[in-house]
Design a protein around this motif. Structure first.
Motif, mmCIF file in Angstrom:
data_model
loop_
_atom_site.group_PDB
_atom_site.id
_atom_site.type_symbol
_atom_site.label_atom_id
_atom_site.label_comp_id
_atom_site.label_asym_id
_atom_site.label_seq_id
_atom_site.Cartn_x
_atom_site.Cartn_y
_atom_site.Cartn_z
ATOM 1 N N VAL D 4 0.863 -1.303 0.052
ATOM 2 C CA VAL D 4 0.124 0.073 -0.059
ATOM 3 C C VAL D 4 0.865 1.284 -0.013
ATOM 4 O O VAL D 4 1.948 1.408 0.835
ATOM 5 C CB VAL D 4 -0.950 0.130 1.133
ATOM 6 C CG1 VAL D 4 -1.857 1.257 1.311
ATOM 7 C CG2 VAL D 4 -1.632 -1.161 1.279
ATOM 8 N N VAL D 6 0.602 5.363 0.406
ATOM 9 C CA VAL D 6 -0.401 6.352 0.702
ATOM 10 C C VAL D 6 0.239 7.588 0.613
ATOM 11 O O VAL D 6 1.353 8.018 1.242
ATOM 12 C CB VAL D 6 -0.811 6.213 2.334
ATOM 13 C CG1 VAL D 6 -1.989 7.344 2.789
ATOM 14 C CG2 VAL D 6 -1.331 4.948 2.595
ATOM 15 N N MET D 25 -4.651 0.613 7.954
ATOM 16 C CA MET D 25 -4.276 0.141 6.558
ATOM 17 C C MET D 25 -4.118 -1.316 6.355
ATOM 18 O O MET D 25 -4.760 -2.118 5.861
ATOM 19 C CB MET D 25 -3.355 0.778 5.601
ATOM 20 C CG MET D 25 -3.616 2.432 5.423
ATOM 21 S SD MET D 25 -4.781 2.525 4.172
ATOM 22 C CE MET D 25 -4.942 4.320 4.291
ATOM 23 N N VAL D 42 3.104 -0.986 4.146
ATOM 24 C CA VAL D 42 2.345 0.151 3.977
ATOM 25 C C VAL D 42 3.555 1.291 3.866
ATOM 26 O O VAL D 42 4.416 1.603 4.616
ATOM 27 C CB VAL D 42 1.501 0.630 5.190
ATOM 28 C CG1 VAL D 42 0.833 1.836 4.698
ATOM 29 C CG2 VAL D 42 0.387 -0.589 5.199
ATOM 30 N N VAL F 4 -4.380 6.821 -2.383
ATOM 31 C CA VAL F 4 -4.030 5.608 -1.929
ATOM 32 C C VAL F 4 -3.727 4.589 -3.158
ATOM 33 O O VAL F 4 -4.897 4.414 -3.856
ATOM 34 C CB VAL F 4 -4.848 4.870 -0.938
ATOM 35 C CG1 VAL F 4 -4.474 3.562 -0.414
ATOM 36 C CG2 VAL F 4 -5.073 6.045 0.292
ATOM 37 N N VAL F 6 -3.352 0.529 -3.786
ATOM 38 C CA VAL F 6 -3.242 -0.768 -3.168
ATOM 39 C C VAL F 6 -2.894 -1.940 -4.231
ATOM 40 O O VAL F 6 -3.636 -2.147 -5.180
ATOM 41 C CB VAL F 6 -4.607 -1.190 -2.374
ATOM 42 C CG1 VAL F 6 -4.495 -2.479 -1.595
ATOM 43 C CG2 VAL F 6 -5.275 -0.171 -1.579
ATOM 44 N N VAL F 21 -12.452 -2.816 0.767
ATOM 45 C CA VAL F 21 -11.281 -2.159 0.756
ATOM 46 C C VAL F 21 -11.098 -0.715 0.619
ATOM 47 O O VAL F 21 -10.766 0.089 1.282
ATOM 48 C CB VAL F 21 -10.100 -2.798 -0.122
ATOM 49 C CG1 VAL F 21 -8.857 -2.279 -0.114
ATOM 50 C CG2 VAL F 21 -9.869 -4.481 0.284
ATOM 51 N N MET F 25 -10.135 1.823 3.582
ATOM 52 C CA MET F 25 -9.141 2.617 3.590
ATOM 53 C C MET F 25 -9.511 4.087 3.674
ATOM 54 O O MET F 25 -8.739 5.048 4.100
ATOM 55 C CB MET F 25 -8.429 2.451 2.189
ATOM 56 C CG MET F 25 -7.711 1.070 1.856
ATOM 57 S SD MET F 25 -6.242 0.983 2.652
ATOM 58 C CE MET F 25 -5.778 -0.780 2.265
ATOM 59 N N VAL F 42 -8.785 6.199 -3.975
ATOM 60 C CA VAL F 42 -8.278 4.701 -3.689
ATOM 61 C C VAL F 42 -8.100 3.896 -5.025
ATOM 62 O O VAL F 42 -9.108 3.623 -5.601
ATOM 63 C CB VAL F 42 -8.929 4.046 -2.582
ATOM 64 C CG1 VAL F 42 -8.361 2.633 -2.238
ATOM 65 C CG2 VAL F 42 -9.221 4.769 -1.330
#
Lengths: 79, 79, 79, 79, 79, 79
Positions: D4, D6, D25, D42, F4, F6, F21, F25, F42
């Motif tokens: 992940v 961010v 997360m 993360v 974000v 992922v 998810v 998030m 996201v």
């Protein structure tokens, strides 16, 4: 045209080591995929240990725990 | 909802130039794809020249070599 | 050496429109930062609408809601 | 093996808040996808407000405008 | 904890070649930085040639031009 | 304005799980950092198991080995 992004923790690599990583990553793409190095980019991103997490904890926390354990027995598994 | 990430070498752009890049990238997405600017993100990442590599060398090394060549004849191809 | 990554929703751009985005983004970096186009990379990533979220909902859900609203009154703010 | 990334604006999160984001997360991926936290990474990237743009303006500009508006009436929609 | 993202054009690598890239990149980080392979991630992203641009043109266009030139004389510089 | 990304293995999440998810998030960033969900993006990237590596092996290889081991004893540590 390959592009490579390498994320590592801040403070673990000298300028010389980062050059070796750039050179090594480029060589892998030349050797294995036959790419032209003229257009191979490698970008290294050095991440603060407060900003990197694994198993829900920051690297700062993980390394502090590893150091505490290492005072008792040698660390075997560190990030 | 487009998201744009722009990676450039550290030290080549002023705050005003970075604003022009943000504005210009956004306009491309509005003009060519009809996107709503309200949800267009542009992120600029400024990379240290020790951390950016091309053809197996860091940008620091490439620019030093270009400057040496430029003392003899004007550079024609720089990153 | 700039590198640009553009994330857009899958299905909103034709091959011709993607070429226009590549050309436009490159021109912004040449014009505003004086970069050499020889080493400007632009990568477009087309994201499935089930895989893109804003305000906690997937784009699939957001666009369905926008279409329902549009049946009553023209949409003014879409992603 | 999830990873992940961010991206947030620089200066909005303390070390404690970043730890909470890493933890939160990670928990989302364990709870919703049943992943093993041992291999969940993360990474938080803190972006300078001059380097983040939305609707064609840098966050520095957007926040200055929001502060001016807030002197007249409370802000309702800030980034 | 290093994380590596490798972007290559779609269609240039077999499953075996991608395994060699994963292995090679991991070895570079073990050898040059002493990292633990247990926590080294390598992600390969294969980009459609319509979605990758250099010097303002898609790779599809650049490769077509290179092939036309190659009918006259062998290509020396391809992406 | 948080963004974000992922990255998960392809095939491990249904559309419903991906929505969970995205929602989860987003909630973490609202709760821990007080961000406005209107501007929280996201993006989920589903990676082919041939394209994801850990400790020098693709996820395809790692999962095959884990399945072989699981035939003898239950797996305890999988990606």
């Amino acid at each position: 045209m390959p592009y490579v992004k390498v994320e590592i923790a801040k403070g673990i690599a000298t300028v010389e080591q980062k050059r070796a990583v750039i050179r090594g990553m480029t060589e892998v793409l030349v050797k294995e995929l036959g790419r032209n190095p003229e257009y191979i980019f490698v970008v290294i991103d050095e991440i603060d240990t407060d900003n990197w997490g694994r198993k829900g904890q920051s690297l700062t926390e993980l390394w502090q725990a590893a150091n505490r354990d290492a005072a008792v027995a040698p660390a075997t598994e560190t990030d």
